[in-house]
Enzyme design. Structure first.
Site, PDB file in Angstrom:
ATOM      1  N   GLN A   1       0.813  -1.223   0.000  1.00 56.77           N
ATOM      2  CA  GLN A   1       0.000   0.000   0.000  1.00 56.77           C
ATOM      3  C   GLN A   1       0.845   1.271   0.000  1.00 56.77           C
ATOM      4  OE1 GLN A   1      -3.266   0.628  -0.378  1.00 56.77           O
ATOM      5  NE2 GLN A   1      -3.740  -1.534  -0.710  1.00 56.77           N
TER       6      GLN A   1
ATOM      7  N   CYS B   1     -18.059 -10.554   2.492  1.00 56.17           N
ATOM      8  CA  CYS B   1     -19.175 -11.486   2.467  1.00 56.17           C
ATOM      9  C   CYS B   1     -18.631 -12.905   2.357  1.00 56.17           C
ATOM     10  CB  CYS B   1     -20.082 -11.180   1.290  1.00 56.17           C
ATOM     11  SG  CYS B   1     -21.574 -12.164   1.337  1.00 56.17           S
TER      12      CYS B   1
HETATM   13  N1  PLP Z   1      -0.778  -6.715   0.754  1.00 59.44           N
HETATM   14  C1  PLP Z   1      -1.523  -5.607   0.861  1.00 59.44           C
HETATM   15  C2  PLP Z   1      -1.304  -4.671   2.005  1.00 59.44           C
HETATM   16  C3  PLP Z   1      -2.509  -5.330  -0.091  1.00 59.44           C
HETATM   17  O1  PLP Z   1      -3.252  -4.238   0.023  1.00 59.44           O
HETATM   18  C4  PLP Z   1      -2.688  -6.245  -1.164  1.00 59.44           C
HETATM   19  C5  PLP Z   1      -3.748  -6.023  -2.158  1.00 59.44           C
HETATM   20  O2  PLP Z   1      -4.767  -5.434  -1.898  1.00 59.44           O
HETATM   21  C6  PLP Z   1      -1.864  -7.383  -1.230  1.00 59.44           C
HETATM   22  C7  PLP Z   1      -0.925  -7.573  -0.254  1.00 59.44           C
HETATM   23  C8  PLP Z   1      -1.997  -8.365  -2.340  1.00 59.44           C
HETATM   24  O3  PLP Z   1      -1.473  -7.865  -3.538  1.00 59.44           O
HETATM   25  P1  PLP Z   1      -1.865  -8.526  -4.938  1.00 59.44           P
HETATM   26  O4  PLP Z   1      -3.268  -8.114  -5.222  1.00 59.44           O
HETATM   27  O5  PLP Z   1      -0.891  -7.935  -5.908  1.00 59.44           O
HETATM   28  O6  PLP Z   1      -1.694  -9.993  -4.798  1.00 59.44           O
END
Ligand code: PLP
Length: 390
Positions: free
Chosen positions: A185, A331
């Site tokens: 993030q 959900c």
């Molecule tokens: N880690 C965090 C903090 C995330 O916000 C996300 C995705 O929303 C992921 C890991 C997973 O990433 P990816 O969608 O590229 O697998």
């Protein structure tokens, strides 16, 4: 997505930047060679992968050979946790209760294989302290995994401070675990310098900073023992087998470079918009609160709870008005469970169920936020009139 959609779900994903698409295009069409092939088109693809690796290494302040391309944030987190813990037959992991499921479910799976985990509780803002980490370390601890910023509530965690504490332990000759951060993030908005953060491993995902989906990378500090979790060919210095996703790798590097160039200016703009949205929502909609750290939070994150109403109902009504946001409930098996993050922050069910995450991005304008606030005010009044809870 329709041209006039107000897209406020940038934490979920971001649109591909047209400049990124242009950089990728040749490797999707004419330059389709396999980077492992020795003839010219293969070597063109190899050079593109190498250039992308060098670009990302420069942005993360590391060496190119310290980067492993993966299929996204989830795989990077899996490789970090499994790859480090599985270098030993048993071991211990320290993490937090608010990590993404890519970390939490991986930890649970490792527990089924006999590894143990300490889940550090967070305070009401989603923060942990270095003291909590230090106190949880045992001689068995191999890895500490703490996210750089939370995907739901935007809290920025003290990763650098934890890194400093671990470095001190190492200097003192005490047994010291490695430090991993899920920086997914923070890609594009936070300082990702790995030496600055003092981390041994760092996960990133391309689609969070206007790059393609299905591409990520894992930084692994030189000299770190990592057990590959995907075996096959010798790609990525034998740490992650499979033919490289050349176009997406090129796109990842271009997107991170562009995000970095715009970072300072865009962060200032987003922070102003974020604070404008927060101030107006809290002031103009009664019985509302902000979730996450009021100060140490991502420049583009807002997360609200509205007393006694369902986040899903708000979302559906916003969607009807062409506004895309996200709620903190998932959900699963027909029931709406409040998010593990909001519960970890100590929110009661009446607050946790009524959560709404609005995350801003490059396309966000003040006018869009004004429209969203006006709609939100009406929706909350309507839903509260229907709610059985006072
Ligand atoms: N880690 C965090 C903090 C995330 O916000 C996300 C995705 O929303 C992921 C890991 C997973 O990433 P990816 O969608 O590229 O697998």
């Amino acid at each position: 997505m329709s041209e006039d959609t107000i897209y406020l779900d940038h934490a979920a994903t971001t649109p591909l930047d047209p400049r990124v698409l242009a950089a990728m295009q040749p490797y999707l069409t004419t330059e389709y060679g396999n980077p492992s092939a020795l003839y010219r088109t293969g070597q063109t693809a190899r050079a593109a992968v190498d250039r992308a690796r060098a670009t990302v290494a420069e942005l993360l302040h590391c060496e190119p050979r310290e980067l492993i391309w993966t299929s996204g944030g989830t795989e990077s987190d899996n490789l970090a946790l499994r790859g480090i813990l599985r270098t030993e037959k048993t071991g211990h992991l320290i993490t937090t209760t608010i990590e993404h499921h890519a970390v939490l479910h991986t930890a649970e799976d490792l527990e089924r294989d006999g590894y143990t985990t300490t889940y550090l509780p967070v305070d009401k803002h989603g923060q942990i302290t270095t003291k909590q980490v230090a106190e949880a370390i045992t001689p068995e601890t191999q890895l500490v995994s703490v996210m750089l910023a939370n995907n739901e509530v935007g809290t920025i965690l003290p990763v650098r401070e934890i890194g400093k504490m671990l470095a001190k332990r190492r200097e003192n000759g005490e047994p010291t675990p490695l430090l991993h951060t899920d920086a997914v993030q923070g890609g594009g908005t936070l300082d990702l310098g790995v030496r600055h953060l003092k981390v041994d491993l760092l996960s990133l995902s391309g689609h969070k900073f206007y790059g393609p989906k299905g591409i990520g990378c894992l930084y692994v500090k030189a000299g770190t023992k990592l057990r590959p979790q995907q075996t096959g060919g010798g790609q990525e210095h034998r740490r992650r087998a499979s033919t490289e996703n050349v176009a997406s790798i090129v796109g990842f590097a271009e997107a991170l470079k562009l995000a970095n160039e715009a970072r300072e200016q865009e962060n200032t703009r987003l922070t102003e918009l974020r604070d404008y949205l927060i101030t107006r929502v809290l002031k103009e909609i009664p019985k509302t609160k902000l979730n996450g750290d009021p100060k140490n939070r991502l420049p583009n994150n807002t997360n609200f709870s509205f007393w006694a109403i369902e986040g899903e109902s708000i979302l559906l009504r916003l969607d009807f008005k062409g506004i895309a946001g996200s709620s903190g409930s998932a959900c699963t098996s027909g029931t709406l469970d409040p998010s593990h993050v909001l519960l970890a922050l100590g929110l009661g069910h009446e607050w946790a169920h009524g959560s709404l995450r609005l995350t801003l991005g490059k396309s966000t304008t003040k006018e869009q936020l004004d429209t969203t606030i006006e709609q939100l005010k009406k929706i909350v009044i309507d839903l509260r009139a229907l709610s059985p809870i006072e």
